[in-house]
Write a protein that holds these residues in place. Structure first.
Motif, PDB file in Angstrom:
ATOM      1  N   LEU A 270       0.845  -1.190   0.000  1.00  0.00           N
ATOM      2  CA  LEU A 270       0.000   0.000   0.000  1.00  0.00           C
ATOM      3  C   LEU A 270       0.878   1.237   0.000  1.00  0.00           C
ATOM      4  O   LEU A 270       1.770   1.377   0.838  1.00  0.00           O
ATOM      5  N   TRP A 271       0.628   2.143  -0.975  1.00  0.00           N
ATOM      6  CA  TRP A 271       1.398   3.370  -1.129  1.00  0.00           C
ATOM      7  C   TRP A 271       0.456   4.567  -1.048  1.00  0.00           C
ATOM      8  O   TRP A 271      -0.718   4.462  -1.394  1.00  0.00           O
ATOM      9  N   THR A 272       0.985   5.709  -0.617  1.00  0.00           N
ATOM     10  CA  THR A 272       0.231   6.956  -0.648  1.00  0.00           C
ATOM     11  C   THR A 272       1.017   7.984  -1.442  1.00  0.00           C
ATOM     12  O   THR A 272       2.254   7.985  -1.441  1.00  0.00           O
ATOM     13  N   LEU A 273       0.298   8.847  -2.163  1.00  0.00           N
ATOM     14  CA  LEU A 273       0.926   9.838  -3.025  1.00  0.00           C
ATOM     15  C   LEU A 273       1.029  11.165  -2.295  1.00  0.00           C
ATOM     16  O   LEU A 273       0.019  11.736  -1.880  1.00  0.00           O
ATOM     17  N   GLN A 274       2.251  11.658  -2.138  1.00  0.00           N
ATOM     18  CA  GLN A 274       2.499  12.955  -1.527  1.00  0.00           C
ATOM     19  C   GLN A 274       3.199  13.827  -2.555  1.00  0.00           C
ATOM     20  O   GLN A 274       4.361  13.601  -2.883  1.00  0.00           O
ATOM     21  N   GLY A 275       2.457  14.822  -3.072  1.00  0.00           N
ATOM     22  CA  GLY A 275       2.969  15.579  -4.209  1.00  0.00           C
ATOM     23  C   GLY A 275       2.982  14.683  -5.433  1.00  0.00           C
ATOM     24  O   GLY A 275       1.956  14.131  -5.820  1.00  0.00           O
ATOM     25  N   ASP A 276       4.150  14.512  -6.034  1.00  0.00           N
ATOM     26  CA  ASP A 276       4.306  13.596  -7.168  1.00  0.00           C
ATOM     27  C   ASP A 276       5.118  12.365  -6.791  1.00  0.00           C
ATOM     28  O   ASP A 276       5.624  11.664  -7.673  1.00  0.00           O
ATOM     29  N   TYR A 277       5.270  12.094  -5.482  1.00  0.00           N
ATOM     30  CA  TYR A 277       6.110  10.991  -5.036  1.00  0.00           C
ATOM     31  C   TYR A 277       5.305  10.017  -4.178  1.00  0.00           C
ATOM     32  O   TYR A 277       4.435  10.417  -3.406  1.00  0.00           O
ATOM     33  N   TRP A 278       5.624   8.739  -4.306  1.00  0.00           N
ATOM     34  CA  TRP A 278       4.910   7.683  -3.599  1.00  0.00           C
ATOM     35  C   TRP A 278       5.660   7.296  -2.329  1.00  0.00           C
ATOM     36  O   TRP A 278       6.875   7.110  -2.353  1.00  0.00           O
ATOM     37  N   ILE A 279       4.917   7.175  -1.229  1.00  0.00           N
ATOM     38  CA  ILE A 279       5.462   6.760   0.065  1.00  0.00           C
ATOM     39  C   ILE A 279       4.796   5.443   0.448  1.00  0.00           C
ATOM     40  O   ILE A 279       3.562   5.339   0.454  1.00  0.00           O
ATOM     41  N   LYS A 280       5.608   4.436   0.780  1.00  0.00           N
ATOM     42  CA  LYS A 280       5.043   3.148   1.160  1.00  0.00           C
ATOM     43  C   LYS A 280       4.439   3.235   2.558  1.00  0.00           C
ATOM     44  O   LYS A 280       5.075   3.699   3.496  1.00  0.00           O
ATOM     45  N   VAL A 281       3.184   2.767   2.667  1.00  0.00           N
ATOM     46  CA  VAL A 281       2.468   2.782   3.944  1.00  0.00           C
ATOM     47  C   VAL A 281       2.492   1.415   4.597  1.00  0.00           C
ATOM     48  O   VAL A 281       2.762   1.278   5.783  1.00  0.00           O
TER      49      VAL A 281
END
Length: 334
Positions: A270-281
């Motif tokens: 599961l990833w979340t989008l912050q700006g144009d970059y993906w952060i793994k949750v």
């Protein structure tokens, strides 16, 4: 009631009514009609509806359509209520392509026609026209429902025909289609690339574009619904060790993606989008790998702060609304 501020009546009382009663309330006066039609009201009404005890799922069988409550305690459905199709259809004919705030965009498989349909009110609108707008071809087209800054519900229809791209917008307010421009890489027009349905979040429609090969190209196409400009952003940095699929979801107006990778067993991160970059949750573990055959049967990722993965009529639940994130999943996951 006469002493209550109109804001209190609308946003504290009417947002707690069932959808059908909200529709009736629009007939009270012009002021109520205007306030109940705003996106602020729709957003608050939906957030009050998204509680575990009020979750419903719409199931379409060969000839019937039913609504069943989700029982999250034992990952199952409650008794069904039959919903009658208000339009003519044939056996195994209706496919849901996109949804937004209870409004569905569906396709009639035998005629390829697009329709907007509200199952709660039974209202529907056929979007096909004599000049060939509003016809959908599976595996070649992509559909996204959205609302612009003027609260106009619109449909974005991306067509791929023999290497030629056409992009069209339907407006419910003016009841017509028009063409807009999308410049993208020529290879994305190939049927070797799969375009997902659009996911609307924060004024933007998001589409995953995934190549149907191992170690293929995977990107996300973004459509700003107010400027009507497209841009490409990167896919989450998942390992290219087999098949790759991304499923976009909107959770409380935050963009997330379930990214699946693997060959014989699929890992779901599961990833979340912050700006144009993906952060793994979340990653595996705590989300356990599942067999390829089970993964292929997943039909929906349903979200309300909890996550429900629905496969073969069985619900698998992962609790997500605690910080730091904690996960609980039934033994049947394994």
């Amino acid at each position: 009631m006469a002493d209550l501020p109109i804001h209190t009546i609308v946003f504290e009382i009417l947002t707690r009514l069932p959808a059908k009663d909200v529709g009736r309330s629009k007939s009270v006066c012009k002021q109520w009609y205007a306030l109940l039609s705003t996106q602020d009201f729709v957003r608050i009404h939906c957030s009050r509806s998204l509680v575990s005890s009020n979750q419903r799922v719409l199931l379409i069988d060969d000839l019937t359509c039913s609504v069943r409550p989700i029982i999250s305690n034992n990952n199952d459905y409650g008794p069904s209520s039959i919903v009658t199709f208000p339009f003519h259809h044939q056996n195994n004919d209706v496919s849901i392509l996109s949804h937004l705030n209870g409004l569905l965009c569906v396709c009639l498989n035998h005629t390829y026609e697009l329709l907007l349909w509200n199952p709660t009110t039974t209202a529907f609108k056929c979007l096909s026209t004599p000049d060939s707008h509003g016809f959908y071809i599976n595996n070649l087209d992509a559909i996204g429902l959205y609302v612009d800054a003027d609260d106009d519900y619109k449909v974005l229809h991306i067509k791929r025909r023999s290497g030629v791209l056409g992009v069209y917008v339907y407006s419910r307010e003016v009841d017509s289609w028009r063409n807009i421009r999308l410049i993208t890489r020529q290879e994305y027009l190939s049927p070797h690339f799969n375009w997902s349905p659009g996911t609307f979040c924060g004024g933007t429609l998001y589409f995953t574009v995934c190549e149907c090969w191992i170690r293929g190209t995977n990107v996300v196409i973004c459509f700003d619904v107010n400027s009507e400009q497209f841009k490409e952003i990167s896919f989450p940095p998942v390992p290219s060790i087999g098949m790759v699929q991304g499923v976009l979801v909107n959770v409380k107006n935050v963009r997330h993606m379930f990214a699946s990778t693997g060959m014989f067993e699929m890992t779901i991160d599961l990833w979340t989008l912050q700006g144009d970059y993906w952060i793994k949750v979340l990653s595996c573990p705590p989300i356990p790998p599942i067999s390829l055959s089970l993964w292929c049967d997943i039909t929906h990722y349903v979200t309300n702060g909890n996550w429900f993965v629905m496969t073969l009529g069985k619900l698998f639940t992962i609790e997500m609304d605690m910080k730091p994130f904690e996960c609980f999943y039934p033994v049947s996951w394994f």
